[in-house]
Design an enzyme around this catalytic site. Structure first.
Site, PDB file in Angstrom:
ATOM      1  N   LYS A 130      35.145  15.846  -4.179  1.00 28.38           N
ATOM      2  CA  LYS A 130      34.016  16.205  -3.309  1.00 28.38           C
ATOM      3  C   LYS A 130      33.365  14.996  -2.658  1.00 28.38           C
ATOM      4  CE  LYS A 130      29.765  16.280  -6.159  1.00 28.38           C
ATOM      5  NZ  LYS A 130      30.098  15.999  -7.558  1.00 28.38           N
ATOM      6  N   HIS A 258      28.094  14.888 -17.445  1.00 32.47           N
ATOM      7  CA  HIS A 258      27.884  14.081 -16.233  1.00 32.47           C
ATOM      8  C   HIS A 258      26.457  13.558 -16.300  1.00 32.47           C
ATOM      9  CE1 HIS A 258      27.753  12.589 -12.213  1.00 32.47           C
ATOM     10  NE2 HIS A 258      28.915  13.100 -11.877  1.00 32.47           N
ATOM     11  N   SER A 261      24.647  11.537 -10.677  1.00 33.25           N
ATOM     12  CA  SER A 261      25.307  10.645  -9.736  1.00 33.25           C
ATOM     13  C   SER A 261      24.377   9.491  -9.390  1.00 33.25           C
ATOM     14  CB  SER A 261      25.696  11.421  -8.478  1.00 33.25           C
ATOM     15  OG  SER A 261      26.655  10.699  -7.749  1.00 33.25           O
ATOM     16  N   GLU A 343      35.448  11.256 -14.356  1.00 28.17           N
ATOM     17  CA  GLU A 343      35.498  11.878 -13.024  1.00 28.17           C
ATOM     18  C   GLU A 343      34.750  11.023 -12.004  1.00 28.17           C
ATOM     19  OE1 GLU A 343      33.503  15.494 -13.931  1.00 28.17           O
ATOM     20  OE2 GLU A 343      35.138  16.317 -15.126  1.00 28.17           O
ATOM     21  N   ARG A 346      31.966   8.339  -6.388  1.00 25.35           N
ATOM     22  CA  ARG A 346      31.343   7.264  -5.621  1.00 25.35           C
ATOM     23  C   ARG A 346      31.990   5.905  -5.858  1.00 25.35           C
ATOM     24  NH1 ARG A 346      26.216   7.514  -4.047  1.00 25.35           N
ATOM     25  NH2 ARG A 346      25.759   9.212  -5.482  1.00 25.35           N
ATOM     26  N   PHE A 398      20.801  14.147   1.257  1.00 26.26           N
ATOM     27  CA  PHE A 398      21.446  14.711   0.063  1.00 26.26           C
ATOM     28  C   PHE A 398      21.651  13.664  -1.031  1.00 26.26           C
ATOM     29  CE2 PHE A 398      23.535  17.695   3.270  1.00 26.26           C
ATOM     30  CZ  PHE A 398      22.577  18.666   3.084  1.00 26.26           C
ATOM     31  N   ASP A 399      21.908  12.428  -0.654  1.00 27.11           N
ATOM     32  CA  ASP A 399      22.254  11.415  -1.647  1.00 27.11           C
ATOM     33  C   ASP A 399      21.104  10.424  -1.877  1.00 27.11           C
ATOM     34  OD1 ASP A 399      24.085  10.455  -3.496  1.00 27.11           O
ATOM     35  OD2 ASP A 399      24.956   9.017  -2.115  1.00 27.11           O
ATOM     36  N   ASP A 447      16.433  17.177  16.803  1.00 24.06           N
ATOM     37  CA  ASP A 447      15.512  17.461  15.710  1.00 24.06           C
ATOM     38  C   ASP A 447      14.828  16.165  15.259  1.00 24.06           C
ATOM     39  OD1 ASP A 447      14.170  18.285  13.487  1.00 24.06           O
ATOM     40  OD2 ASP A 447      15.872  19.331  12.584  1.00 24.06           O
ATOM     41  N   TYR A 476      29.870  10.446  -0.175  1.00 26.75           N
ATOM     42  CA  TYR A 476      28.929  11.512   0.195  1.00 26.75           C
ATOM     43  C   TYR A 476      28.385  11.334   1.608  1.00 26.75           C
ATOM     44  CZ  TYR A 476      29.372  12.265  -4.769  1.00 26.75           C
ATOM     45  OH  TYR A 476      29.898  12.474  -6.016  1.00 26.75           O
TER      46      TYR A 476
HETATM   47  C1  LIG Z   1      29.879  15.015  -8.236  1.00 27.92           C
HETATM   48  C2  LIG Z   1      30.625  15.060  -9.515  1.00 27.92           C
HETATM   49  C3  LIG Z   1      31.367  13.954  -9.935  1.00 27.92           C
HETATM   50  C4  LIG Z   1      31.368  12.619  -9.202  1.00 27.92           C
HETATM   51  O1  LIG Z   1      30.177  11.964  -9.405  1.00 27.92           O
HETATM   52  P1  LIG Z   1      29.990  10.440  -8.901  1.00 27.92           P
HETATM   53  O2  LIG Z   1      28.568  10.170  -9.193  1.00 27.92           O
HETATM   54  O3  LIG Z   1      30.305  10.413  -7.461  1.00 27.92           O
HETATM   55  O4  LIG Z   1      30.896   9.601  -9.703  1.00 27.92           O
HETATM   56  C5  LIG Z   1      32.104  14.075 -11.090  1.00 27.92           C
HETATM   57  N1  LIG Z   1      32.104  15.212 -11.803  1.00 27.92           N
HETATM   58  C6  LIG Z   1      31.408  16.315 -11.429  1.00 27.92           C
HETATM   59  C7  LIG Z   1      31.489  17.535 -12.250  1.00 27.92           C
HETATM   60  C8  LIG Z   1      30.634  16.258 -10.278  1.00 27.92           C
HETATM   61  O5  LIG Z   1      29.920  17.331  -9.922  1.00 27.92           O
END
Ligand SMILES: *Cc1c(COP(=O)(O)O)cnc(C)c1O
Length: 511
Positions: A130, A258, A261, A343, A346, A398-399, A447, A476
């Site tokens: 993503k 997690h 982020s 996972e 970034r 968003f970030d 806008d 992102y």
């Molecule tokens: C967004 C996300 C990530 C990636 O997170 P980063 O901060 O970009 O490393 C990993 N796992 C899950 C489940 C996420 O939703």
């Protein structure tokens, strides 16, 4: 938190971490056998942007590794920015000819992979698609042997389309659409996360043989983007979830979390590993033998080694070899012992993309006496550029990031000095055009929320038609850009980078 009983000094045991020396079999991943052809030389930001790259010889000096996809050039960011600008005639180009554009340096992705392998050799990265689903990024990572964290049907399809084995995918979304689960089952995606009872029922119904990972809630208060509001089972709910999974005869194999982020506190990882260990014990009580620990994402670009330096030893401490190595007490019957994955999103792409924008308009205020007083930091010029918050700069919303424009051209002359921090030109030269003034920077839509920076200092000599550049725009950004107001998404110019890393990337991309 009440479960943090370990203090920092417990982790600061003398001697090198066993963790760093260990190398274990990691199931389907082949990345541990990858020859590390290019030595890790320096931190990425130290050598990323070099001004002395030779120009391209001719049109043929690029490769086209994916059918129907764009060419990949050769050279660093600076040389690529220069090349593209040289070909744009801002006074005569067709509509969209001066559009904002990215330069993507694939060697940066490779450099980050080497960094990962050095600091966390035992943890297999499953890239979080993503964050930036760019097909070349995915292809390079596939060749490097990473796995992939997909969160939707579309992401699964994007990865499978590259010919990647579904065994290298974790469907890491605890709340999935039923049709997506059926599609995952049909395509042999056999590993997913859950954090609630309804999801267990769904898995039982549509994909009963899927291996499951319970996603636990951890402390995400030290992260830019907190995910705990939406996902993660609190530890005290885990026994009930596992009991239900048992009743349904589902195969729970491990624990994920997690920390959020953009995590800036390594201790969040240590605490999360501790909680994960408690969840492993709960698994045992429920009759499972867990052998998968998924430490999620949240790894930053700047503090990665520091985070790794806490995470690695925390895993050693909470998952000791005597219990979790092959043959260990806690993993009886699991011949490979504990398998650890992550996972990262970034971390892999942040520094690999730079975005150049064109200043399409400017609105200058009449200077008043007050404006010349140094403490009066009111914008004196409003610059309008051709990518904004509805496009690549959606990351501002968003970030939660602040972006930093640098000067790419000044008075229509190339002026970018990559090693100089924002504004990207030496400003103390006594040259009036290079004197700074307070400005605001706006996107191209109608806008007024479309404000990229409400106050930033840029040189007085900037003109309409000049270019700005924003480094570190890989994470992102493009993935969530819209075409609101009829503004196209910014396109990407790919490069292999320069030097030995570029050669290795070229070799990998042409495999
Ligand atoms: C967004 C996300 C990530 C990636 O997170 P980063 O901060 O970009 O490393 C990993 N796992 C899950 C489940 C996420 O939703």
């Amino acid at each position: 938190m009440s479960c943090c009983i370990l203090t920092r000094s417990d982790l600061d045991a003398p001697g090198p971490s066993r963790y760093a020396q260990q190398s274990i079999a990691v199931g389907h991943s082949r990345h541990l056998s990858l020859p590390m052809a290019a030595p890790y030389v320096a931190l990425p930001h130290q050598q990323r942007l070099r001004a002395d790259t030779p120009p391209l010889d001719d049109e043929n000096d690029h490769i086209k590794p994916l059918d129907g996809h764009k060419p990949i050039f050769h050279g660093g960011f600076d040389s690529q920015l220069k090349q593209v600008l040289r070909d744009i005639d801002i006074h005569g180009c067709e509509a969209n000819g001066e559009n904002a554009f990215f330069v993507a340096d694939l060697s940066e992705v490779y450099r980050q992979h080497l960094r990962w392998m050095r600091a966390l050799p035992r943890i297999v990265p499953f890239y979080a698609v993503k964050c930036n689903p760019d097909p070349y990024v995915l292809q390079l990572l596939a060749r490097l042997g990473t796995g992939f964290d997909c969160a939707s049907n579309g992401e699964i399809e994007a990865v499978l389309k590259l010919g990647i084995n579904p065994a290298r995918i974790i469907y890491a979304n605890p709340c999935k659409a039923a049709s997506f689960v059926r599609h995952a089952a049909a395509n042999n995606v056999g590993l997913t996360t859950f954090d609630n009872v309804d999801e267990l029922d769904k898995m039982k119904r549509y994909h009963p043989s899927c291996k499951l990972v319970v996603r636990i809630l951890t402390d995400d208060s030290k992260s830019a983007c907190q995910l705990g509001l939406k996902f993660g089972a609190p530890l005290d709910s885990v026994p009930r979830l596992l009991q239900r999974a048992r009743e349904l005869d589902l195969d729970v194999v491990g624990v994920s979390f997690h920390v959020g982020s953009g995590c800036y506190d390594p201790d969040s990882f240590r605490d999360a590993v501790h909680r994960a260990r408690r969840a492993f014990d709960m698994g045992k009580e429920a009759g499972y033998i867990f052998d998968l620990l998924d430490v999620g994402g949240g790894f930053g670009h700047d503090n990665f080694e520091m985070v790794a330096g806490v995470l690695g030893p925390a895993i050693d401490h909470y998952f000791p070899d005597e219990d979790f190595a092959p043959g260990g007490k806690q993993v009886a019957g699991k011949p490979n012992g504990l398998r650890i994955i992550a996972e990262p999103g970034r971390f892999y792409v942040h520094s690999a993309f730079a975005l150049a924008t064109n200043i399409i308009a400017a609105r200058r205020g009449e200077p008043t006496a007050a404006d010349t007083e140094p403490e009066n930091d009111k914008p004196q010029v409003m610059y309008y550029q051709n990518d904004g918050l509805y496009g690549s700069f959606n990351c501002v919303i968003f970030d939660h990031v602040t972006v930093h424009p640098k000067v790419l051209t000044l008075g229509h002359e190339y002026a970018y000095e990559p090693t100089i921090v924002s504004p990207g030109v030496a400003v103390d030269s006594g040259d009036e055009a290079k004197e700074l003034q307070p400005c605001s920077v706006w996107g191209p839509t109608c806008d007024s929320i479309d404000c990229v920076r409400d106050l930033v200092h840029l040189p007085k000599g900037l003109k309409v038609g000049d270019w700005l550049v924003y480094e570190n725009m890989g994470a992102y950004t493009i993935c969530a850009a819209s075409t609101f107001n009829g503004i196209r998404r910014s396109e990407i110019r790919y490069t292999l980078g320069e030097g030995q890393l570029a050669e290795t990337v070229k070799h990998l991309m042409l495999q």
